[in-house]
Design a protein around this motif. Structure first.
Motif, PDB file in Angstrom:
ATOM      1  N   UNK A  77       5.407   2.498   6.621  1.00  0.00           N
ATOM      2  CA  UNK A  77       4.982   1.237   6.002  1.00  0.00           C
ATOM      3  C   UNK A  77       3.518   1.219   5.571  1.00  0.00           C
ATOM      4  N   UNK A  78       2.735   2.210   5.927  1.00  0.00           N
ATOM      5  CA  UNK A  78       1.304   2.141   5.663  1.00  0.00           C
ATOM      6  C   UNK A  78       0.868   2.827   4.385  1.00  0.00           C
ATOM      7  N   UNK A  79       1.728   3.491   3.693  1.00  0.00           N
ATOM      8  CA  UNK A  79       1.349   4.227   2.488  1.00  0.00           C
ATOM      9  C   UNK A  79       1.001   3.314   1.331  1.00  0.00           C
ATOM     10  N   UNK A  80       0.227   3.837   0.398  1.00  0.00           N
ATOM     11  CA  UNK A  80      -0.093   3.116  -0.818  1.00  0.00           C
ATOM     12  C   UNK A  80       0.365   3.959  -1.999  1.00  0.00           C
ATOM     13  N   UNK A  81       0.508   3.356  -3.179  1.00  0.00           N
ATOM     14  CA  UNK A  81       0.970   4.119  -4.328  1.00  0.00           C
ATOM     15  C   UNK A  81       0.090   5.330  -4.592  1.00  0.00           C
ATOM     16  N   UNK A  82       0.711   6.476  -4.723  1.00  0.00           N
ATOM     17  CA  UNK A  82      -0.034   7.688  -5.008  1.00  0.00           C
ATOM     18  C   UNK A  82      -0.546   8.410  -3.787  1.00  0.00           C
ATOM     19  N   UNK A  83      -0.522   7.758  -2.633  1.00  0.00           N
ATOM     20  CA  UNK A  83      -1.034   8.391  -1.427  1.00  0.00           C
ATOM     21  C   UNK A  83      -0.188   9.597  -1.072  1.00  0.00           C
ATOM     22  N   UNK A  84      -0.835  10.672  -0.795  1.00  0.00           N
ATOM     23  CA  UNK A  84      -0.216  11.941  -0.426  1.00  0.00           C
ATOM     24  C   UNK A  84       0.645  12.548  -1.526  1.00  0.00           C
ATOM     25  N   UNK A  85       0.566  12.006  -2.730  1.00  0.00           N
ATOM     26  CA  UNK A  85       1.330  12.557  -3.833  1.00  0.00           C
ATOM     27  C   UNK A  85       0.522  13.603  -4.580  1.00  0.00           C
ATOM     28  N   UNK A  86      -0.791  13.545  -4.475  1.00  0.00           N
ATOM     29  CA  UNK A  86      -1.637  14.437  -5.260  1.00  0.00           C
ATOM     30  C   UNK A  86      -1.287  14.204  -6.720  1.00  0.00           C
ATOM     31  N   UNK A  87      -2.012  14.447  -7.634  1.00  0.00           N
ATOM     32  CA  UNK A  87      -1.618  14.224  -9.017  1.00  0.00           C
ATOM     33  C   UNK A  87      -2.048  12.871  -9.536  1.00  0.00           C
ATOM     34  N   UNK A  88      -1.613  12.579 -10.736  1.00  0.00           N
ATOM     35  CA  UNK A  88      -2.064  11.395 -11.451  1.00  0.00           C
ATOM     36  C   UNK A  88      -1.221  10.169 -11.124  1.00  0.00           C
ATOM     37  N   UNK A  89      -1.888   9.015 -11.066  1.00  0.00           N
ATOM     38  CA  UNK A  89      -1.187   7.758 -10.833  1.00  0.00           C
ATOM     39  C   UNK A  89      -0.665   7.206 -12.159  1.00  0.00           C
ATOM     40  N   UNK A  90       0.456   6.515 -12.093  1.00  0.00           N
ATOM     41  CA  UNK A  90       1.026   5.866 -13.272  1.00  0.00           C
ATOM     42  C   UNK A  90       0.400   4.482 -13.447  1.00  0.00           C
ATOM     43  N   UNK A  91       0.646   3.866 -14.601  1.00  0.00           N
ATOM     44  CA  UNK A  91       0.150   2.501 -14.826  1.00  0.00           C
ATOM     45  C   UNK A  91       0.684   1.575 -13.738  1.00  0.00           C
ATOM     46  N   UNK A  92       1.957   1.721 -13.433  1.00  0.00           N
ATOM     47  CA  UNK A  92       2.596   0.871 -12.439  1.00  0.00           C
ATOM     48  C   UNK A  92       1.916   1.014 -11.077  1.00  0.00           C
ATOM     49  N   UNK A  93       1.595   2.221 -10.671  1.00  0.00           N
ATOM     50  CA  UNK A  93       0.941   2.450  -9.384  1.00  0.00           C
ATOM     51  C   UNK A  93      -0.463   1.858  -9.356  1.00  0.00           C
ATOM     52  N   UNK A  94      -1.226   2.047 -10.431  1.00  0.00           N
ATOM     53  CA  UNK A  94      -2.592   1.519 -10.490  1.00  0.00           C
ATOM     54  C   UNK A  94      -2.567  -0.002 -10.442  1.00  0.00           C
ATOM     55  N   UNK A  95      -1.655  -0.620 -11.205  1.00  0.00           N
ATOM     56  CA  UNK A  95      -1.582  -2.078 -11.233  1.00  0.00           C
ATOM     57  C   UNK A  95      -1.025  -2.653  -9.933  1.00  0.00           C
ATOM     58  N   UNK A  96      -0.245  -1.872  -9.202  1.00  0.00           N
ATOM     59  CA  UNK A  96       0.223  -2.332  -7.894  1.00  0.00           C
ATOM     60  C   UNK A  96      -0.947  -2.406  -6.916  1.00  0.00           C
ATOM     61  N   UNK A  97      -1.844  -1.441  -6.998  1.00  0.00           N
ATOM     62  CA  UNK A  97      -3.026  -1.429  -6.138  1.00  0.00           C
ATOM     63  C   UNK A  97      -4.041  -2.484  -6.547  1.00  0.00           C
ATOM     64  N   UNK A  98      -4.127  -2.732  -7.861  1.00  0.00           N
ATOM     65  CA  UNK A  98      -5.145  -3.625  -8.402  1.00  0.00           C
ATOM     66  C   UNK A  98      -4.563  -4.364  -9.615  1.00  0.00           C
ATOM     67  N   UNK A  99      -3.853  -5.486  -9.387  1.00  0.00           N
ATOM     68  CA  UNK A  99      -3.131  -6.170 -10.459  1.00  0.00           C
ATOM     69  C   UNK A  99      -3.982  -6.605 -11.657  1.00  0.00           C
ATOM     70  N   UNK A 100      -5.256  -6.866 -11.454  1.00  0.00           N
ATOM     71  CA  UNK A 100      -6.119  -7.310 -12.551  1.00  0.00           C
ATOM     72  C   UNK A 100      -6.937  -6.177 -13.152  1.00  0.00           C
ATOM     73  N   UNK A 101      -6.602  -4.947 -12.848  1.00  0.00           N
ATOM     74  CA  UNK A 101      -7.380  -3.793 -13.306  1.00  0.00           C
ATOM     75  C   UNK A 101      -7.391  -3.695 -14.833  1.00  0.00           C
ATOM     76  N   UNK A 102      -8.526  -3.251 -15.358  1.00  0.00           N
ATOM     77  CA  UNK A 102      -8.698  -2.966 -16.776  1.00  0.00           C
ATOM     78  C   UNK A 102      -8.396  -1.482 -16.945  1.00  0.00           C
ATOM     79  N   UNK A 103      -7.232  -1.161 -17.533  1.00  0.00           N
ATOM     80  CA  UNK A 103      -6.794   0.227 -17.618  1.00  0.00           C
ATOM     81  C   UNK A 103      -6.397   0.594 -19.045  1.00  0.00           C
TER      82      UNK A 103
END
Length: 116
Positions: A20-46
């Motif tokens: 239950x403690x993981x965050x999007x992209x954690x331990x995945x190595x590699x690039x985050x998707x738009x969906x993952x970035x916006x899940x972490x930071x919904x108001x992000x300018x991307x």
């Protein structure tokens, strides 16, 4: 019987907590998707460039000495969530994980979003 129950509970509790403690992209190595970035930071300018997501508002990149290099693209429709279409994208000479976007003479820096 009670010893078996307690032992099983002690084995499963850490498993449940770590799941239950993981965050999007954690331990995945590699690039985050738009969906993952916006899940972490919904108001992000991307914006997305060549399949990679870049995000502004990362404090330390504003302090870096960067020289704007050549223009590598322009923002097109559906490429960004807050940037206007036609804004110019530049690659700085010093770093490959930061892009600079220029619109109406104002520059904004964006950092490549990667998992841990």
């Amino acid at each position: 019987m009670r010893l078996i129950s307690v032992t099983l509970m002690l084995l499963f509790i850490p498993l449940i907590l770590t799941a239950c403690t993981g965050s999007p992209g954690q331990n995945e190595g590699g690039y985050l998707s738009k969906k993952q970035v916006l899940k972490l930071s919904p108001d992000a300018d991307i914006f997305e460039y060549k399949g990679k997501v870049y995000k502004s508002g990362v404090g330390w990149i504003e302090e870096k000495e960067l020289t704007k290099g050549e223009q590598i693209g322009k923002i097109s429709e559906e490429m960004a969530n807050k940037l206007p279409t036609g804004a110019k994208v530049f690659a700085p000479k010093e770093r490959k994980d930061i892009l600079i976007v220029e619109d109406n003479g104002k520059e904004k820096r964006y950092l490549l979003q990667v998992g841990e």
